[in-house]
Design a protein around this motif. Structure first.
Motif, mmCIF file in Angstrom:
data_model
loop_
_atom_site.group_PDB
_atom_site.id
_atom_site.type_symbol
_atom_site.label_atom_id
_atom_site.label_comp_id
_atom_site.label_asym_id
_atom_site.label_seq_id
_atom_site.Cartn_x
_atom_site.Cartn_y
_atom_site.Cartn_z
ATOM 1 N N ILE A 77 0.843 -1.199 0.000
ATOM 2 C CA ILE A 77 0.000 0.000 0.000
ATOM 3 C C ILE A 77 0.883 1.254 0.000
ATOM 4 C CG2 ILE A 77 -2.114 -0.989 0.913
ATOM 5 C CD1 ILE A 77 0.659 0.405 3.080
ATOM 6 N N ARG A 78 0.277 2.419 0.177
ATOM 7 C CA ARG A 78 1.049 3.661 0.123
ATOM 8 C C ARG A 78 2.057 3.743 1.271
ATOM 9 N NH1 ARG A 78 -3.350 8.294 -1.804
ATOM 10 N NH2 ARG A 78 -3.894 7.257 -3.766
ATOM 11 N N SER A 79 3.137 4.448 1.014
ATOM 12 C CA SER A 79 4.296 4.434 1.909
ATOM 13 C C SER A 79 3.975 4.838 3.339
ATOM 14 C CB SER A 79 5.378 5.357 1.339
ATOM 15 O OG SER A 79 5.756 4.949 0.047
ATOM 16 N N ALA A 80 3.134 5.839 3.524
ATOM 17 C CA ALA A 80 2.850 6.341 4.866
ATOM 18 C C ALA A 80 2.139 5.315 5.734
ATOM 19 C CB ALA A 80 2.016 7.617 4.772
ATOM 20 N N GLN A 81 1.573 4.267 5.133
ATOM 21 C CA GLN A 81 0.822 3.263 5.879
ATOM 22 C C GLN A 81 1.600 1.966 6.083
ATOM 23 O OE1 GLN A 81 -2.178 3.558 2.783
ATOM 24 N NE2 GLN A 81 -3.718 4.104 4.320
ATOM 25 N N HIS A 82 2.810 1.885 5.591
ATOM 26 C CA HIS A 82 3.547 0.625 5.625
ATOM 27 C C HIS A 82 3.679 0.045 7.028
ATOM 28 C CE1 HIS A 82 5.753 1.080 1.486
ATOM 29 N NE2 HIS A 82 4.457 0.866 1.374
ATOM 30 N N ILE A 83 4.107 0.859 7.965
ATOM 31 C CA ILE A 83 4.367 0.347 9.313
ATOM 32 C C ILE A 83 3.096 -0.192 9.954
ATOM 33 C CG2 ILE A 83 4.917 1.059 11.677
ATOM 34 C CD1 ILE A 83 7.387 0.597 10.118
ATOM 35 N N ASP A 84 2.019 0.593 9.967
ATOM 36 C CA ASP A 84 0.787 0.173 10.635
ATOM 37 C C ASP A 84 0.223 -1.099 10.022
ATOM 38 O OD1 ASP A 84 0.975 2.288 12.371
ATOM 39 O OD2 ASP A 84 -0.384 3.589 11.242
ATOM 40 N N TYR A 85 0.267 -1.216 8.694
ATOM 41 C CA TYR A 85 -0.267 -2.400 8.034
ATOM 42 C C TYR A 85 0.596 -3.623 8.314
ATOM 43 C CZ TYR A 85 -3.871 0.132 5.389
ATOM 44 O OH TYR A 85 -4.969 0.854 5.028
ATOM 45 N N ALA A 86 1.901 -3.436 8.324
ATOM 46 C CA ALA A 86 2.804 -4.554 8.620
ATOM 47 C C ALA A 86 2.572 -5.069 10.034
ATOM 48 C CB ALA A 86 4.253 -4.117 8.447
ATOM 49 N N ILE A 87 2.417 -4.152 10.985
ATOM 50 C CA ILE A 87 2.178 -4.556 12.375
ATOM 51 C C ILE A 87 0.864 -5.310 12.499
ATOM 52 C CG2 ILE A 87 1.701 -3.673 14.691
ATOM 53 C CD1 ILE A 87 3.781 -1.480 14.134
ATOM 54 N N ARG A 88 -0.177 -4.852 11.834
ATOM 55 C CA ARG A 88 -1.474 -5.548 11.885
ATOM 56 C C ARG A 88 -1.353 -6.964 11.346
ATOM 57 N NH1 ARG A 88 -5.960 -1.816 9.162
ATOM 58 N NH2 ARG A 88 -7.287 -3.591 9.751
ATOM 59 N N ALA A 89 -0.616 -7.122 10.259
ATOM 60 C CA ALA A 89 -0.451 -8.458 9.693
ATOM 61 C C ALA A 89 0.346 -9.364 10.637
ATOM 62 C CB ALA A 89 0.236 -8.367 8.331
ATOM 63 N N LEU A 90 1.382 -8.820 11.264
ATOM 64 C CA LEU A 90 2.155 -9.603 12.230
ATOM 65 C C LEU A 90 1.282 -10.026 13.404
ATOM 66 C CD1 LEU A 90 5.536 -7.618 12.392
ATOM 67 C CD2 LEU A 90 5.171 -9.887 11.388
ATOM 68 N N GLU A 91 0.443 -9.122 13.871
ATOM 69 C CA GLU A 91 -0.430 -9.421 15.008
ATOM 70 C C GLU A 91 -1.436 -10.523 14.676
ATOM 71 O OE1 GLU A 91 -0.284 -5.051 17.239
ATOM 72 O OE2 GLU A 91 -1.971 -5.543 15.912
ATOM 73 N N HIS A 92 -1.701 -10.719 13.392
ATOM 74 C CA HIS A 92 -2.600 -11.796 12.967
ATOM 75 C C HIS A 92 -1.834 -13.081 12.635
ATOM 76 C CE1 HIS A 92 -5.621 -8.610 12.677
ATOM 77 N NE2 HIS A 92 -6.543 -9.569 12.561
ATOM 78 N N GLY A 93 -0.556 -13.114 12.978
ATOM 79 C CA GLY A 93 0.228 -14.323 12.828
ATOM 80 C C GLY A 93 0.737 -14.598 11.429
ATOM 81 N N LYS A 94 0.688 -13.604 10.540
ATOM 82 C CA LYS A 94 1.110 -13.815 9.162
ATOM 83 C C LYS A 94 2.607 -13.565 9.003
ATOM 84 C CE LYS A 94 -3.297 -14.124 8.055
ATOM 85 N NZ LYS A 94 -3.929 -15.445 7.771
ATOM 86 N N TYR A 95 3.189 -14.213 8.001
ATOM 87 C CA TYR A 95 4.471 -13.752 7.495
ATOM 88 C C TYR A 95 4.198 -12.443 6.752
ATOM 89 C CZ TYR A 95 6.909 -18.188 8.370
ATOM 90 O OH TYR A 95 7.499 -19.269 8.951
ATOM 91 N N VAL A 96 5.169 -11.537 6.781
ATOM 92 C CA VAL A 96 4.983 -10.232 6.155
ATOM 93 C C VAL A 96 6.162 -9.941 5.227
ATOM 94 C CG1 VAL A 96 4.769 -7.743 6.538
ATOM 95 C CG2 VAL A 96 3.644 -9.347 8.095
ATOM 96 N N PHE A 97 5.826 -9.485 4.019
ATOM 97 C CA PHE A 97 6.828 -9.000 3.068
ATOM 98 C C PHE A 97 6.514 -7.529 2.851
ATOM 99 C CE2 PHE A 97 8.905 -9.686 -1.338
ATOM 100 C CZ PHE A 97 10.160 -9.474 -0.801
ATOM 101 N N LEU A 98 7.372 -6.659 3.396
ATOM 102 C CA LEU A 98 7.069 -5.234 3.467
ATOM 103 C C LEU A 98 7.783 -4.454 2.374
ATOM 104 C CD1 LEU A 98 5.686 -2.893 4.932
ATOM 105 C CD2 LEU A 98 7.618 -2.836 6.524
ATOM 106 N N GLU A 99 7.006 -3.703 1.612
ATOM 107 C CA GLU A 99 7.553 -2.835 0.570
ATOM 108 C C GLU A 99 8.412 -1.731 1.180
ATOM 109 O OE1 GLU A 99 8.179 -1.856 -2.312
ATOM 110 O OE2 GLU A 99 7.133 -3.182 -3.678
ATOM 111 N N LYS A 100 9.290 -1.193 0.355
ATOM 112 C CA LYS A 100 10.037 -0.006 0.770
ATOM 113 C C LYS A 100 9.179 1.234 0.461
ATOM 114 C CE LYS A 100 10.726 1.308 -3.527
ATOM 115 N NZ LYS A 100 10.186 2.583 -4.042
ATOM 116 N N PRO A 101 9.393 2.347 1.171
ATOM 117 C CA PRO A 101 10.281 2.484 2.324
ATOM 118 C C PRO A 101 9.706 1.743 3.525
ATOM 119 C CG PRO A 101 8.973 4.469 2.096
ATOM 120 C CD PRO A 101 8.657 3.611 0.899
ATOM 121 N N VAL A 102 10.577 1.102 4.282
ATOM 122 C CA VAL A 102 10.128 0.342 5.445
ATOM 123 C C VAL A 102 9.378 1.244 6.413
ATOM 124 C CG1 VAL A 102 10.942 -0.924 7.456
ATOM 125 C CG2 VAL A 102 11.938 -1.363 5.214
ATOM 126 N N ALA A 103 9.880 2.459 6.600
ATOM 127 C CA ALA A 103 9.241 3.434 7.491
ATOM 128 C C ALA A 103 9.656 4.824 7.043
ATOM 129 C CB ALA A 103 9.657 3.195 8.940
#
Length: 360
Positions: A77-103
């Motif tokens: 998704i858009r860069s400004a949302q990367h961190i929050d979306y990645a954390i939500r996916a981790l909290e649901h037990g998923k593996y996460v592949f995070l686009e750049k910029p990481v943060a």
């Protein structure tokens, strides 16, 4: 024996999610299966399902994250949302592949690091340019020693355009520093071959149709004294070579990631064994000692010995998840890219307030 495929859900089906991630995944259909897509625009997941029959369509993020068939979430998704979306996916037990910029800031990295501590080994970072063939081949030539002591490297990505999408808007996490920036900052830090001593950067908006920078100049200096000079711009009509490397025994130029031009001293050619003096030079002749030197000149195709290409990253992700092979891009390396990016932003007052507002 058939491989156990990783079932992928793509979160965000814009330019990166739709064309980049899907095309890369298609190279490894024996290792991955796209089973779902999620986007606020319902037509995007529907289009994904047409391309991958059986893939589920989501506009509701919680329903997407609760899908038991989704093992890996590719956050695109858009860069400004990367961190929050990645954390939500981790909290649901998923593996996460995070686009750049990481943060977009070191503060956001702290939030991500806390989430990572609760889900070790579950997140990976898509710095796909680490696998770029030209980058790998240039590093291989530097490491061979034929250029001698490499004291400066130039990296350029030039174009001429009037960008008007969200990548031109700071609030969306746009700007060249967050777009091409993570790739070339990562390259710069790798090329230093030493810890970062300091960095200088300048940001300008020349052709961009939003409020984000479209032209970036950065200079990185390692503790070993090596410099990496980086230029990224959407306002250059005559592009410079993408790579230039200068050593005390030779140089290389790579114009376009296709060929590498080399000129370097043959092994038998040595530095003159004389010292400079204060004697007045003669009226005729050169101002320096010019011994007969043997030069080697050649142009070679970009073909690194490790055979890596920019589209290989998902295969390395598979190896990391299924076979416990260390992923070539570490969390610390990606965090260092974010920290260097923030240092550059903070050197440019026009962007400092925007960083504080949108990068938390």
């Amino acid at each position: 024996m058939s491989k156990q495929k990783i079932k992928v859900g793509i979160w965000g089906l814009g330019r990166a999610g739709w064309s980049m991630h899907t095309n890369e995944l298609d190279r490894y259909k024996d290792e991955f299966e796209i089973v779902a897509g999620c986007d606020v625009d319902a037509s995007r997941p529907e289009k994904l399902a047409e391309r991958y029959p059986g893939a589920k369509c989501y506009t509701d993020a919680e329903a997407f994250l609760n899908d038991p068939d989704v093992e890996l979430v590719s956050v695109a998704i858009r860069s400004a949302q990367h961190i929050d979306y990645a954390i939500r996916a981790l909290e649901h037990g998923k593996y996460v592949f995070l686009e750049k910029p990481v943060a977009l800031s070191s503060g956001a990295l702290e939030k991500l690091a806390a989430a990572m501590a609760k889900a070790p080994g579950k997140i990976f970072f898509r710095h796909n340019r680490r696998f770029e063939a030209a980058f790998n081949h240039v590093r291989e030539i530097i490491d061979s020693g034929i250029l001698g002591n490499v004291y400066e490297i130039k990296l350029c990505r030039h174009s001429f355009q009037y960008r008007e999408d969200w990548q031109a808007i700071v609030e969306c996490g746009g700007g060249q520093l967050n777009n091409w920036g993570p790739h070339l900052i990562d390259h710069a830090l790798q090329f230093l071959d030493a810890p970062l001593a300091d960095v200088w950067g300048d940001l300008k908006n020349i052709n961009g149709l939003g409020d984000a920078e479209d032209t970036v100049k950065m200079i990185f200096r390692g503790t070993n004294g090596r410099l990496v000079d980086v230029e990224i711009s959407g306002a250059v009509a005559l592009a410079a070579p993408v790579y230039a490397v200068y050593g005390d025994r030779g140089s290389l130029i790579c114009e376009d990631e296709q060929d590498i031009r080399l000129r370097y001293l043959a092994p038998e050619s040595a530095r003159p064994d004389v010292k400079a003096t204060d004697v007045t030079p003669p009226l005729d002749g050169a101002f320096g000692s010019v011994p007969q030197q043997k030069w080697i000149r050649k142009t070679i195709m970009v073909e690194p010995s490790n055979q890596r290409t920019v589209n290989d990253i998902y295969h390395h992700l598979y190896l990391a998840i299924r076979e416990n092979v260390p992923f070539p891009v570490t969390a610390q390396e990606t965090f260092n890219v974010v920290k260097a990016t923030e240092m550059i932003k903070l050197q440019n007052p026009a962007f400092r307030q925007k960083l504080d507002e949108f990068g938390k």
